[in-house]
Design a protein around this motif. Structure first.
Motif, PDB file in Angstrom:
ATOM      1  N   GLY A 334      57.695  62.239  41.468  1.00 25.09           N
ATOM      2  CA  GLY A 334      58.724  61.348  42.519  1.00 25.09           C
ATOM      3  C   GLY A 334      59.284  60.113  41.892  1.00 25.09           C
ATOM      4  O   GLY A 334      60.537  59.642  41.700  1.00 25.09           O
ATOM      5  N   GLY A 335      58.363  58.989  41.210  1.00 27.95           N
ATOM      6  CA  GLY A 335      58.902  57.960  40.681  1.00 27.95           C
ATOM      7  C   GLY A 335      59.651  58.177  39.469  1.00 27.95           C
ATOM      8  O   GLY A 335      60.879  57.495  39.556  1.00 27.95           O
ATOM      9  N   PRO A 336      59.170  58.886  38.440  1.00 22.98           N
ATOM     10  CA  PRO A 336      60.122  59.019  37.218  1.00 22.98           C
ATOM     11  C   PRO A 336      61.558  59.945  37.548  1.00 22.98           C
ATOM     12  O   PRO A 336      62.449  59.767  37.113  1.00 22.98           O
ATOM     13  N   LEU A 337      61.545  60.791  38.643  1.00 27.07           N
ATOM     14  CA  LEU A 337      62.583  61.484  38.820  1.00 27.07           C
ATOM     15  C   LEU A 337      63.604  60.685  39.457  1.00 27.07           C
ATOM     16  O   LEU A 337      64.676  60.748  39.132  1.00 27.07           O
ATOM     17  N   THR A 338      63.418  59.760  40.353  1.00 25.75           N
ATOM     18  CA  THR A 338      64.489  58.823  41.211  1.00 25.75           C
ATOM     19  C   THR A 338      64.824  57.857  40.065  1.00 25.75           C
ATOM     20  O   THR A 338      65.859  57.633  39.941  1.00 25.75           O
ATOM     21  N   ALA A 339      63.893  57.555  39.149  1.00 25.59           N
ATOM     22  CA  ALA A 339      64.171  56.493  37.959  1.00 25.59           C
ATOM     23  C   ALA A 339      65.143  57.136  37.169  1.00 25.59           C
ATOM     24  O   ALA A 339      66.244  56.613  36.395  1.00 25.59           O
ATOM     25  N   LEU A 340      64.837  58.305  36.815  1.00 28.33           N
ATOM     26  CA  LEU A 340      65.850  59.307  35.782  1.00 28.33           C
ATOM     27  C   LEU A 340      67.229  59.417  36.352  1.00 28.33           C
ATOM     28  O   LEU A 340      68.312  59.244  35.601  1.00 28.33           O
ATOM     29  N   LEU A 341      67.281  59.637  37.815  1.00 29.72           N
ATOM     30  CA  LEU A 341      68.632  59.709  38.484  1.00 29.72           C
ATOM     31  C   LEU A 341      69.125  58.343  38.361  1.00 29.72           C
ATOM     32  O   LEU A 341      70.515  58.269  38.092  1.00 29.72           O
ATOM     33  N   ALA A 342      68.471  57.009  38.387  1.00 27.29           N
ATOM     34  CA  ALA A 342      69.199  56.108  38.574  1.00 27.29           C
ATOM     35  C   ALA A 342      69.677  55.625  36.907  1.00 27.29           C
ATOM     36  O   ALA A 342      70.796  55.036  36.974  1.00 27.29           O
ATOM     37  N   ASP A 343      68.793  56.023  35.916  1.00 32.43           N
ATOM     38  CA  ASP A 343      69.283  55.599  34.683  1.00 32.43           C
ATOM     39  C   ASP A 343      70.516  56.547  34.174  1.00 32.43           C
ATOM     40  O   ASP A 343      71.187  55.976  33.566  1.00 32.43           O
ATOM     41  N   LEU A 344      70.815  57.745  34.793  1.00 26.76           N
ATOM     42  CA  LEU A 344      71.952  58.442  34.404  1.00 26.76           C
ATOM     43  C   LEU A 344      73.057  58.248  35.517  1.00 26.76           C
ATOM     44  O   LEU A 344      74.199  58.928  35.359  1.00 26.76           O
ATOM     45  N   THR A 345      73.116  57.493  36.393  1.00 26.05           N
ATOM     46  CA  THR A 345      74.213  57.315  37.416  1.00 26.05           C
ATOM     47  C   THR A 345      74.557  55.821  37.282  1.00 26.05           C
ATOM     48  O   THR A 345      74.072  54.586  37.322  1.00 26.05           O
ATOM     49  N   PRO A 346      75.959  55.596  37.240  1.00 26.40           N
ATOM     50  CA  PRO A 346      76.581  54.138  37.351  1.00 26.40           C
ATOM     51  C   PRO A 346      76.188  53.551  38.804  1.00 26.40           C
ATOM     52  O   PRO A 346      76.114  54.348  39.964  1.00 26.40           O
ATOM     53  N   GLU A 347      76.065  52.331  38.473  1.00 26.75           N
ATOM     54  CA  GLU A 347      75.175  51.662  39.792  1.00 26.75           C
ATOM     55  C   GLU A 347      76.067  51.654  41.264  1.00 26.75           C
ATOM     56  O   GLU A 347      75.681  51.923  42.269  1.00 26.75           O
ATOM     57  N   ASP A 348      77.510  51.559  40.932  1.00 21.70           N
ATOM     58  CA  ASP A 348      78.384  51.857  42.026  1.00 21.70           C
ATOM     59  C   ASP A 348      78.439  53.239  42.825  1.00 21.70           C
ATOM     60  O   ASP A 348      79.281  53.334  43.795  1.00 21.70           O
ATOM     61  N   ARG A 349      77.648  54.008  41.909  1.00 23.65           N
ATOM     62  CA  ARG A 349      77.627  55.731  42.586  1.00 23.65           C
ATOM     63  C   ARG A 349      76.216  55.988  43.129  1.00 23.65           C
ATOM     64  O   ARG A 349      76.117  57.024  43.603  1.00 23.65           O
TER      65      ARG A 349
END
Length: 419
Positions: A334-349
């Motif tokens: 859970g933690g690494p997966l959502t962190a990975l999504l945040a790592d690869l996504t522009p903050e305004d999206r």
């Protein structure tokens, strides 16, 4: 976006989100140990029980997209507080349902309300955390928030299992609704605005994040929720009844015999507690090693091992071990997966990305009860759990393929992943 450079500023916000999601999570877990058995008493079929348990997730299929867009349009604070309040009202709806002449209708309506509220809560909780954390600490922060959500869920299951046996189902639902109300109060007074606001207020359900990272992470989320919530949590109480596995404790000369509801509630709590512990540690480890993929693959394998143990479980102790392993695998991802999504996504999206991710998870969690309950009654639990063991392995293949296609690396570092 709020100033997120200071860890001392981020920590109180993360903890407030944790507290709110923990208390509101009671309402999400309280129905699982109660409703499968209650279905027979109220004359509700196994299929309809599955519909009730999954109604919130089908609702979120429609609500997740607009919730994510809403966060990117107007910010996080208002949707977060309103979502918590809606979940509190939905939990009180269980009380109305249990006293109604048409309980199935009220249960479905309550679960639909829960779906709307939780769409807002999940989209905002993780977006708030992404906003106030930096890449090098994001895995830890995401793990802490996910742990708060996860801890609330088993607390609700224990509440539903034990309190319903000691004081009745209505008392269990009233307590859960009270804690949900407390969650919205905490959020109203403590959680600030953290996200980017936009003058464009249009909300389109189809305005989702369809990039390869979002779809890859979403598919992994689908598999995890299908196996964990959709299969394990939806069938465990019936599995214990078929296998005649219940818990008896003796302390200071007093014996306590738990029925299937109480025992399943405790086992679900063991699983979710294990998940919460490894959610925090999984995110922290991914920050420490500077890469998400090795941690994700290790915990997907752990989830697979848990279902294998459950398939061949010869004793109550083996069932406890299996639930602990499955929970550890689910939580550790859970933690690494959502962190990975945040790592690869522009903050305004990020709001849209979380909405998309939640849609995939809700499809998995929603399909699970509809398929697993009739399937178990027809083919048996051993076959069901054996097939569920394959799901994390397939998720691992999808994860590796998707991330490699996007980054040209099997295991990109955190710095290489950050958009």
């Amino acid at each position: 976006m709020a100033d997120s450079s200071s860890e001392s500023t981020a920590r109180p916000v993360v903890y407030a989100v944790v507290a709110s999601t923990f208390f509101v999570g009671f309402g999400g877990g309280v129905v699982f140990p109660i409703l499968p058995n209650l279905g027979e008493v109220l004359g509700i079929s196994a299929f309809l029980v599955g519909v009730i348990l999954s109604a919130n997730r089908w609702t979120r299929l429609v609500a997740n997209g607009p919730a994510g867009v809403l966060v990117d349009r107007i910010g996080t604070r208002k949707p977060f507080v309103v979502g918590l309040a809606i979940e509190g009202l939905a939990t009180f709806g269980y009380v109305v349902a249990i006293e109604s002449a048409m309980p199935e209708v009220w249960f479905i309506l309550a679960r639909i309300m829960w779906g709307i509220g939780s769409s807002l809560v999940f989209a905002t909780a993780y977006t708030i955390t992404a906003d106030v954390s930096e890449a090098t600490t994001r895995g830890t922060s995401m793990g802490i928030v996910r742990a708060g959500i996860t801890f609330g869920f088993p607390a609700g299951m224990v509440l539903g299992g034990i309190v319903s046996e000691l004081r009745g189902n209505v008392t269990a639902f009233v307590l859960a609704a009270s804690f949900a109300a407390l969650a919205s109060v905490i959020a109203f007074f403590i959680v600030p605005e953290t996200h980017v606001e936009s003058a464009d207020s249009s909300i389109k359900p189809w305005d989702l994040e369809t990039t390869l990272p979002a779809l890859t992470v979403g598919l992994v989320n689908f598999g995890l929720y299908f196996a964990y919530i959709g299969v394990l949590f939806s069938t465990l109480v019936l599995y214990l009844e078929v296998k005649t596995l219940t818990l008896s404790l003796e302390f200071a000369g007093y014996g306590i015999d738990y029925g299937e509801q109480g025992t399943s509630g405790l086992l679900m709590a063991v699983s979710a507690l294990s998940g919460a512990v490894f959610t925090v540690s999984g995110g922290k480890i991914s920050d420490a090693v500077g890469a998400r993929m090795p941690v994700l693959l290790a915990f997907l394998a752990t989830s697979c091992a848990g279902f294998v143990v459950l398939t061949v479980a010869p004793s109550f102790g083996a069932v406890v071990l299996a639930c602990g392993l499955i929970g550890a695998g689910q939580g550790g991802v859970g933690g690494p997966l959502t962190a990975l999504l945040a790592d690869l996504t522009p903050e305004d999206r990020m709001g849209r990305a979380m909405g998309t991710n939640n849609i995939f998870g809700d499809v998995g969690g929603g399909l699970g009860p509809l398929i697993s309950l009739p399937f178990a009654n027809t083919v048996g639990f051993d076959v069901l759990y054996a097939l569920s063991a394959v799901v994390p392995l397939v998720a691992g293949v999808v994860l590796v393929a998707g991330i490699y296609s996007y980054t040209a690396r099997l295991s990109p570092t955190v710095e290489e992943s950050v958009v």
